[in-house]
Design a protein around this motif. Structure first.
Motif, PDB file in Angstrom:
ATOM      1  N   LEU B 162       0.829  -1.209   0.000  1.00 53.56           N
ATOM      2  CA  LEU B 162       0.000   0.000   0.000  1.00 53.56           C
ATOM      3  C   LEU B 162       0.860   1.254   0.000  1.00 53.56           C
ATOM      4  N   ALA B 163       2.036   1.185   0.629  1.00 53.55           N
ATOM      5  CA  ALA B 163       2.944   2.333   0.594  1.00 53.55           C
ATOM      6  C   ALA B 163       3.380   2.590  -0.845  1.00 53.55           C
ATOM      7  N   ALA B 164       3.627   1.509  -1.592  1.00 54.35           N
ATOM      8  CA  ALA B 164       4.025   1.655  -3.000  1.00 54.35           C
ATOM      9  C   ALA B 164       2.895   2.302  -3.795  1.00 54.35           C
ATOM     10  N   VAL B 165       1.672   1.801  -3.611  1.00 53.87           N
ATOM     11  CA  VAL B 165       0.527   2.353  -4.339  1.00 53.87           C
ATOM     12  C   VAL B 165       0.230   3.785  -3.872  1.00 53.87           C
ATOM     13  N   GLY B 166       0.406   4.028  -2.597  1.00 55.22           N
ATOM     14  CA  GLY B 166       0.062   5.332  -2.026  1.00 55.22           C
ATOM     15  C   GLY B 166       0.964   6.449  -2.504  1.00 55.22           C
ATOM     16  N   SER B 167       2.131   6.086  -3.096  1.00 53.61           N
ATOM     17  CA  SER B 167       3.018   7.128  -3.603  1.00 53.61           C
ATOM     18  C   SER B 167       2.545   7.641  -4.958  1.00 53.61           C
ATOM     19  N   LEU B 168       1.515   7.000  -5.516  1.00 51.06           N
ATOM     20  CA  LEU B 168       0.990   7.420  -6.823  1.00 51.06           C
ATOM     21  C   LEU B 168      -0.084   8.470  -6.629  1.00 51.06           C
ATOM     22  N   THR B 169      -0.349   9.242  -7.693  1.00 51.34           N
ATOM     23  CA  THR B 169      -1.242  10.395  -7.478  1.00 51.34           C
ATOM     24  C   THR B 169      -2.587  10.286  -8.196  1.00 51.34           C
ATOM     25  N   SER B 170      -2.609   9.911  -9.487  1.00 51.74           N
ATOM     26  CA  SER B 170      -3.896   9.888 -10.175  1.00 51.74           C
ATOM     27  C   SER B 170      -4.620   8.584  -9.899  1.00 51.74           C
ATOM     28  N   PRO B 171      -5.967   8.589  -9.966  1.00 51.94           N
ATOM     29  CA  PRO B 171      -6.714   7.329  -9.776  1.00 51.94           C
ATOM     30  C   PRO B 171      -6.276   6.267 -10.783  1.00 51.94           C
ATOM     31  N   GLU B 172      -6.006   6.695 -12.037  1.00 54.38           N
ATOM     32  CA  GLU B 172      -5.555   5.724 -13.047  1.00 54.38           C
ATOM     33  C   GLU B 172      -4.266   5.038 -12.601  1.00 54.38           C
ATOM     34  N   SER B 173      -3.313   5.833 -12.123  1.00 54.02           N
ATOM     35  CA  SER B 173      -2.022   5.225 -11.800  1.00 54.02           C
ATOM     36  C   SER B 173      -2.131   4.353 -10.550  1.00 54.02           C
ATOM     37  N   ILE B 174      -3.008   4.750  -9.612  1.00 51.19           N
ATOM     38  CA  ILE B 174      -3.202   3.928  -8.414  1.00 51.19           C
ATOM     39  C   ILE B 174      -3.791   2.566  -8.792  1.00 51.19           C
ATOM     40  N   VAL B 175      -4.827   2.607  -9.627  1.00 55.95           N
ATOM     41  CA  VAL B 175      -5.484   1.360 -10.033  1.00 55.95           C
ATOM     42  C   VAL B 175      -4.530   0.499 -10.852  1.00 55.95           C
ATOM     43  N   GLU B 176      -3.803   1.150 -11.762  1.00 53.27           N
ATOM     44  CA  GLU B 176      -2.853   0.420 -12.598  1.00 53.27           C
ATOM     45  C   GLU B 176      -1.752  -0.196 -11.715  1.00 53.27           C
ATOM     46  N   GLY B 177      -1.258   0.606 -10.788  1.00 59.28           N
ATOM     47  CA  GLY B 177      -0.201   0.115  -9.897  1.00 59.28           C
ATOM     48  C   GLY B 177      -0.679  -1.045  -9.047  1.00 59.28           C
ATOM     49  N   ALA B 178      -1.936  -0.973  -8.595  1.00 57.55           N
ATOM     50  CA  ALA B 178      -2.468  -2.048  -7.749  1.00 57.55           C
ATOM     51  C   ALA B 178      -2.622  -3.340  -8.545  1.00 57.55           C
ATOM     52  N   ALA B 179      -3.130  -3.226  -9.780  1.00 51.47           N
ATOM     53  CA  ALA B 179      -3.328  -4.433 -10.597  1.00 51.47           C
ATOM     54  C   ALA B 179      -1.987  -5.055 -10.952  1.00 51.47           C
ATOM     55  N   ILE B 180      -1.076  -4.226 -11.446  1.00 50.65           N
ATOM     56  CA  ILE B 180       0.242  -4.724 -11.837  1.00 50.65           C
ATOM     57  C   ILE B 180       0.982  -5.262 -10.618  1.00 50.65           C
ATOM     58  N   GLY B 181       0.934  -4.459  -9.542  1.00 53.74           N
ATOM     59  CA  GLY B 181       1.676  -4.835  -8.345  1.00 53.74           C
ATOM     60  C   GLY B 181       1.171  -6.124  -7.735  1.00 53.74           C
ATOM     61  N   THR B 182      -0.133  -6.330  -7.750  1.00 53.95           N
ATOM     62  CA  THR B 182      -0.665  -7.547  -7.142  1.00 53.95           C
ATOM     63  C   THR B 182      -0.243  -8.769  -7.944  1.00 53.95           C
ATOM     64  N   VAL B 183      -0.439  -8.711  -9.248  1.00 52.68           N
ATOM     65  CA  VAL B 183      -0.181  -9.891 -10.075  1.00 52.68           C
ATOM     66  C   VAL B 183       1.321 -10.135 -10.226  1.00 52.68           C
ATOM     67  N   LEU B 184       2.067  -9.111 -10.678  1.00 55.98           N
ATOM     68  CA  LEU B 184       3.515  -9.314 -10.841  1.00 55.98           C
ATOM     69  C   LEU B 184       4.207  -9.418  -9.491  1.00 55.98           C
ATOM     70  N   GLY B 185       3.653  -8.742  -8.492  1.00 50.55           N
ATOM     71  CA  GLY B 185       4.252  -8.782  -7.163  1.00 50.55           C
ATOM     72  C   GLY B 185       4.189 -10.174  -6.552  1.00 50.55           C
TER      73      GLY B 185
END
Lengths: 207, 207
Positions: B162-185
């Motif tokens: 969540l700290a990684a996602v929380g450093s993002l600013t737009s809703p698009e980048s948060i959602v994109e980061g969460a999807a990518i981060g969950t699967v690739l993470g």
């Protein structure tokens, strides 16, 4: 016991037992006549291990054979776990050279810092290279920037994993526990992580 | 820009862009004539998000549509992450009733203790039930007995995620980061864990 009883006892069909015997996954029974052999409790245990390796662990027959050979040669526990780890399937990817170079740059300092063994060509190291390289070009590399922090959690988790395996006594049960624990444990932790993310998200972002 | 330029800019073929438009994954451009429309930077960003959701995250088109609708309705971050989490594919298993009851007995106290939300019927909770139930009957339940310790590590990892996602600013980048981060993470951590296990095994079992 005879083959039919071994099959009932273990729940493994006779045809499968014969296949395991041919493939060297199960040692032959003690021959009592030209057409009959006697099997013991060690065969029941070995059948259970072989099924766990093939069906839960996803090992190939050749990889499972290496595992049972290592057990029969009384390999020390650390070697047994190494044989298991090399036999467990890992996702294989072939990142393009640029993504690969980028991933190596992120990974190598972390591997060094944590005192891990492994480098290019090693199957587990390459799985990490593939996983990190998948982030390249996506411009969402926040997780990769925190690789060192994830590595620290991996170290703690590995302590837990090994403590679980270390509570077992026979080589068979250690190997079986490692194969089952690695494969099912990954799925278990993925689900735990998602439930935990939900709570962390509520705490961090709730208005 | 026109459709052809949007395609060049985003690297998404024209036919795919048209499909996304029909499916409501991409908002229509500004119509400039009966046969032409103009697209902007927001379309480039949205295309990138949609590809990340479908191709990296493995979401269905219907699930991706729910995500972009939530963004367009300016849903708060916690809701956005909830929509993403429900859309991400999880392994579905149907354990037999006995294994399921056994798993629930192990899981429910842990979920309560860690203050997690979720119960029978919830997709992430059920993924955990399936993962734990897979251990039932294998007699190698050392990991399950330590579920609480793994849950504690999951809590710490979720903070990192969540700290990684929380450093993002737009809703698009948060959602994109969460999807990518969950699967690739998940893939990244699985590989880290194996490298760490190797070192832990050497320390614990080296003769």
């Amino acid at each position: 016991m005879r083959m039919a009883e071994l099959s009932r006892e273990s729940g493994v069909p006779v045809a499968t037992i014969k296949y395991y015997l041919r493939e060297g996954l199960l040692p032959p029974g003690e021959r009592t006549s030209p057409n009959q052999a006697r099997y013991g409790e060690e065969h029941v245990r070995r059948l259970r291990l072989v099924r766990a390796l093939l069906e839960v662990g996803g090992l190939t027959v050749a990889a499972a054979r290496e595992v049972v050979e290592a057990i029969d040669q009384r390999a020390p526990t650390h070697s047994l776990l190494g044989v298991i780890q090399c036999g467990l399937p890992v996702p294989k990817t072939e990142p393009d050279p640029e993504a690969r170079a980028w991933a190596l740059e992120k990974i190598e300092p972390v591997v060094r810092k944590h005192g891990w063994k492994g480098g290019p060509g090693d199957v587990v190291f390459e799985a990490l290279v593939g996983a990190v390289a998948a982030f390249a070009g996506l411009e969402r590399v926040e997780l990769v920037e925190r690789l060192d922090e994830y590595a620290a959690l991996a170290d703690r988790m590995a302590e837990l994993d090994l403590a679980a395996v270390g509570s077992l006594t026979s080589p068979e049960s250690i190997v079986e526990g490692a194969a089952i624990g690695t494969v099912l444990g990954d799925a278990m932790f993925t689900a735990l992580r998602r439930l935990a993310q939900r709570r962390a998200s509520a705490e961090r972002f709730r208005d």
